[in-house]
Design an enzyme around this catalytic site. Structure first.
Site, PDB file in Angstrom:
ATOM      1  N   GLU A  22      43.005  64.587  23.138  1.00  0.00           N
ATOM      2  CA  GLU A  22      42.687  64.566  21.714  1.00  0.00           C
ATOM      3  C   GLU A  22      41.183  64.621  21.490  1.00  0.00           C
ATOM      4  O   GLU A  22      40.410  63.989  22.212  1.00  0.00           O
ATOM      5  CB  GLU A  22      43.256  63.303  21.057  1.00  0.00           C
ATOM      6  CG  GLU A  22      44.770  63.239  21.114  1.00  0.00           C
ATOM      7  CD  GLU A  22      45.324  61.962  20.506  1.00  0.00           C
ATOM      8  OE1 GLU A  22      44.640  61.371  19.639  1.00  0.00           O
ATOM      9  OE2 GLU A  22      46.423  61.548  20.901  1.00  0.00           O
ATOM     10  N   CYS A  61      43.710  56.496  18.836  1.00  0.00           N
ATOM     11  CA  CYS A  61      43.617  57.425  19.960  1.00  0.00           C
ATOM     12  C   CYS A  61      44.873  57.386  20.820  1.00  0.00           C
ATOM     13  O   CYS A  61      45.350  56.325  21.200  1.00  0.00           O
ATOM     14  CB  CYS A  61      42.393  57.082  20.805  1.00  0.00           C
ATOM     15  SG  CYS A  61      41.934  58.407  21.909  1.00  0.00           S
TER      16      CYS A  61
END
Length: 350
Positions: free
Chosen positions: A89, A323
């Site tokens: 990511e 996250c």
């Protein structure tokens, strides 16, 4: 791919230092091959010019956009596919910032982090780290890069420092706008001062209590908060960039009066700023973010006692921006490109 490998290949194709710099600059800025006054066919060695299209395609393949989730605050969480099919990511932050990943997964195992639940899968090459910046720059300018995505940068130290050096030179990013984040690793504290490009430092602190820190960050180095702050403060004073102390606010865990008093003792007189970041809730983990009013009161109390404190509006609350969440969901559903938002709550602007 590592940047050292890329440079060796350019040299083998006959590239001199200026040729290599142009190839790297065009890549990291996401520029077309013929950008600039001098066309590559006029001054590149023949072998390099002929290999350039395939090389650019290969570099573009290091990091490809698999999914993008835009947030209402101007942020966007990117699910990035690497060449071997693994995903990481990145987050485009408001005002030209970018958060990049340095590992697929993470070995630290922070109790409040989705990334840590799956452990470390593999390291990310230095070229793959830079490729995340090139991918983001294809969409909009990036003038700040924070190494705060998936992974612990100190556990992939050589690759991260190589990426930082390229971004701080050819990549045109100011050194203080390159932010190396760590849970606190002696190797990082030793290596950062020796680099040609010295980034700013962010230290994930989260508590002043050694026992609680061991619980929240179970596989972080066993340095006490006091020892971590002393090492970080020494680096900050040597570079002239204040430490960014990161504190994820967890309701009922590290937001009490005892922690406020501990912060004043620990950070009083230090060269740094405390970033209070209300937690991005993760399904399946037993933590919640405190009320915004409580977080704001903590920040005010610390300010009054001389601790420079910033209460951060966590980017991407409406797109599950904690996250690791986007990657985890993609592994479950096989999603490609989506833009699904949560329903907004009174705290979603916080």
């Amino acid at each position: 791919m590592q940047l050292s490998e890329l440079r060796q290949r350019l040299t083998a194709l006959g590239a001199g230092p200026l040729h290599a710099q142009r190839v790297l600059r065009h890549w990291v800025y996401a520029l077309p091959a013929d950008a600039g006054r001098r066309k590559p066919e006029h001054h590149f060695p023949k072998a390099l010019f002929e290999a350039l299209p395939a090389l650019r395609d290969e570099l573009a393949g290091l990091a490809r956009l698999q999914a993008e989730h835009p947030g209402e605050d101007g942020s966007a969480r990117l699910l990035v596919a690497l060449r071997d099919g693994q995903t990481v990511e990145s987050v485009r932050l408001p005002r030209g910032g970018l958060c990049v990943s340095t590992q697929v997964g993470c070995a630290v195992g922070c109790a409040f982090c989705m990334t840590g639940t799956g452990g470390l899968i593999r390291q990310i090459g230095s070229a793959e780290i830079v490729a995340q910046v090139a991918l983001a720059r294809a969409g909009r300018p990036v003038d700040k890069v924070v190494f705060m995505g998936m992974g612990e940068p100190a556990h992939n130290l050589d690759a991260v420092l190589d990426a930082i050096e390229l971004l701080g030179t050819v990549g045109g990013i100011g050194h203080k706008n390159l932010v190396f984040s760590t849970v606190g690793d002696e190797r990082a504290f030793d290596a950062l001062p020796r680099g040609a490009v010295k980034p700013a430092l962010a230290l994930s602190l989260h508590t002043t209590k050694p026992e609680l820190r061991e619980h929240l960050l179970p596989r972080a180095p066993r340095l006490t908060p006091q020892a971590l702050v002393e090492r970080a403060d020494a680096y900050a004073r040597a570079t002239g960039y204040p430490v960014q102390y990161q504190w994820t606010l967890l309701d009922g865990v590290n937001d009490g009066d005892d922690e406020v008093e501990g912060i004043v003792r620990l950070l009083g007189g230090r060269y740094g700023v405390l970033n209070l970041i209300p937690y991005n809730a993760v399904d399946g983990l037993p933590f919640q973010r405190p009320a915004w009013e409580k977080a704001a009161d903590i920040a005010r109390r610390l300010h009054r006692q001389g601790i420079l404190t910033k209460l951060r509006h966590s980017a991407g609350q409406d797109v599950d921006a904690g996250c690791g969440q986007l990657r985890a969901r993609s592994l479950e559903t096989g999603e490609r490109v989506v833009a699904v938002r949560r329903a907004r709550s009174p705290l979603s602007a916080a």
